[in-house]
Design a protein around this motif. Structure first.
Motif, mmCIF file in Angstrom:
data_model
loop_
_atom_site.group_PDB
_atom_site.id
_atom_site.type_symbol
_atom_site.label_atom_id
_atom_site.label_comp_id
_atom_site.label_asym_id
_atom_site.label_seq_id
_atom_site.Cartn_x
_atom_site.Cartn_y
_atom_site.Cartn_z
ATOM 1 N N HIS A 156 0.831 -1.204 0.000
ATOM 2 C CA HIS A 156 0.000 0.000 0.000
ATOM 3 C C HIS A 156 0.869 1.258 0.000
ATOM 4 C CE1 HIS A 156 -3.760 -2.223 0.525
ATOM 5 N NE2 HIS A 156 -3.055 -3.037 1.289
ATOM 6 N N LYS A 178 -4.972 3.020 4.591
ATOM 7 C CA LYS A 178 -4.953 1.561 4.695
ATOM 8 C C LYS A 178 -3.620 1.082 5.262
ATOM 9 C CE LYS A 178 -6.464 -2.647 3.946
ATOM 10 N NZ LYS A 178 -7.576 -3.217 4.749
ATOM 11 N N ASP A 181 -3.600 1.810 8.920
ATOM 12 C CA ASP A 181 -4.519 0.924 9.632
ATOM 13 C C ASP A 181 -3.904 -0.459 9.821
ATOM 14 O OD1 ASP A 181 -6.412 2.918 9.782
ATOM 15 O OD2 ASP A 181 -7.579 2.208 8.055
#
Length: 447
Positions: A156, A178, A181
């Motif tokens: 990512h 993302k 997270d």
């Protein structure tokens, strides 16, 4: 020391004063494509596989060990991928262009050994493409890596970098969110810092970069955080803090080129020209990157040392010749150099190609400046506005737009941009900061 997971991931979208439809992650002078923030597919903290800009000797020793490993394990795709990533790192930190070709050979060999779901090689190919400014290819490889392993943060990170440089700011924000997270580590926190910095929230950027420093697990990650904390301080006009951050980093990694440049800029802002020249020279000895050569050349020019400045410019011209021979797109430093110290029309041509391939804020700024220097100011203003559309607090971007406004006869807008640039950082550039002050004086003296 607490683990990075003990702190929650940064909630990028919760900041009410940020528009979530347009956000960016990368900074003009330093990209997160590989850099010092670990993107190692193996997630190792060892010198053989961690992407770090700490020094030249560390990566070289790591590469030697990895070459020995692939000799011992010639059919192991992971070992070839690790070697490829280490070579990408070497090329990024030493400006050794041959290492890119070696990296590609190693990564493609890994893919031949394991053509499907080869996560390590897919991330490595994405990082290699990004380092070469082939961001559409980087995007493709990042998407392949995510399909292979959706929960791998590094994938990512490559995705975010590619989207950013392609001007897909909403997608880039989502990728950073993302990544954070999944794992709020130094790499994701540093990217999140840029989300806030380039939206003009320097306080939020500083807070997140300090978290990235606390979460850093390698010398390269710590050096990277100190470098950018120094830049944040300097861009806000706090030269003493900028110097402290650079020196704190250099105490741990004394041959880090980015930190040497950071200290050079801080010394220059403090009027310590001899120390600034020494640090720029040391940075160039480690990695003769265009931004270091241009920084030293323009500092020497500002000091009246034209011959010494020309020595740096000659190296830049030689690098540009090699770039054209390799058919690579120009970076912003090359465009700005050509605009100010070469042929502005050639700079426009370079910028037109670059902005098609990489419609990123700093490229729009370089394109604006090239157009201005070529006398095409109405077009230049459009590009300058694009460079500042996200609210980035860049003294250089503001100065460029101020000069364009002045050329178009809008002295009110010109004075506003010049003053904002100087308010942000009174010593933002050795040549342009004095020019901005002189421009304000002339505007104020005009009846």
């Amino acid at each position: 020391m607490h683990r990075p997971e003990d702190e929650p991931a940064p909630a990028i979208r919760r900041r009410r004063h940020l528009r979530t439809t347009a956000i960016t992650i990368a900074l003009g002078a330093v990209m997160f494509t590989v850099g010092a923030v670990a993107l190692s597919p193996t997630n190792s903290s060892g010198p053989e596989t961690t992407a770090t800009a700490a020094s030249v000797s560390g990566p070289v020793r790591g590469i030697a060990a990895l070459r020995e490993r692939v000799k011992q394990l010639p059919k192991d795709p992971g070992s070839w991928a690790d070697l490829g990533m280490a070579l990408v790192q070497q090329a990024r930190t030493t400006a050794d262009q041959a290492a890119y070709a070696q990296a590609e050979r190693a990564l493609r060999h890994s893919l031949r050994l394991q053509p499907v779901e080869n996560l390590h090689a897919e991330i490595g190919m994405g990082a290699l493409a990004a380092a070469r400014h082939q961001f559409r290819d980087a995007l493709t490889w990042a998407e392949k890596a995510i399909a292979t392993s959706p929960a791998t943060p590094a994938s990512h990170g490559v995705l975010a970098d590619a989207h950013t440089q392609l001007g897909h700011y909403g997608e880039a924000e989502a990728a950073v969110q993302k990544m954070a997270d999944l794992r709020p580590d130094s790499a994701s926190l540093a990217r999140a810092s840029y989300v806030f910095e380039l939206r003009g929230d320097t306080g939020g950027a500083r807070e997140l970069m300090e978290r990235a420093l606390r979460a850093a697990g390698t010398p390269g990650e710590r050096a990277f955080a100190h470098t950018h904390l120094s830049a944040l301080a300097l861009d806000g006009g706090d030269t003493a803090a900028a110097l402290r951050q650079a020196e704190a980093g250099l105490a741990m990694t004394p041959r880090d080129a980015g930190l040497l440049e950071a200290r050079a800029r801080a010394h220059a802002a403090l009027g310590k020209s001899a120390q600034a020249v020494a640090d720029y020279t040391a940075a160039i000895a480690v990695a003769p990157l265009p931004q270091y050569l241009l920084g030293l050349g323009e500092l020497q020019q500002s000091l009246g040392h034209r011959d010494l400045a020309e020595a740096q410019y000659a190296v830049l011209r030689a690098q540009e010749t090699l770039r054209r021979a390799g058919d690579a797109s120009a970076d912003t430093d090359a465009i700005l150099f050509e605009a100010d110290h070469g042929d502005p029309r050639q700079a426009v041509s370079m910028a037109e190609t670059a902005v098609r391939e990489r419609p990123f804020l700093a490229v729009h700024d370089a394109y604006a400046w090239a157009l201005h220097r070529a006398g095409r100011d109405q077009e230049a203003l459009t590009q300058a506005d694009k460079a500042l559309v996200l609210g980035t607090r860049s003294a250089l971007f503001l100065h460029h737009r101020g000069a364009i406004h002045q050329a178009l006869g809008d002295t009110t807008a010109a004075r506003r941009d010049f003053q904002q640039a100087l308010n942000l950082d009174p010593s933002f550039h050795p040549l342009h900061a004095p020019a901005a002050r002189e421009a304000i004086r002339r505007i104020d003296d005009t009846p």
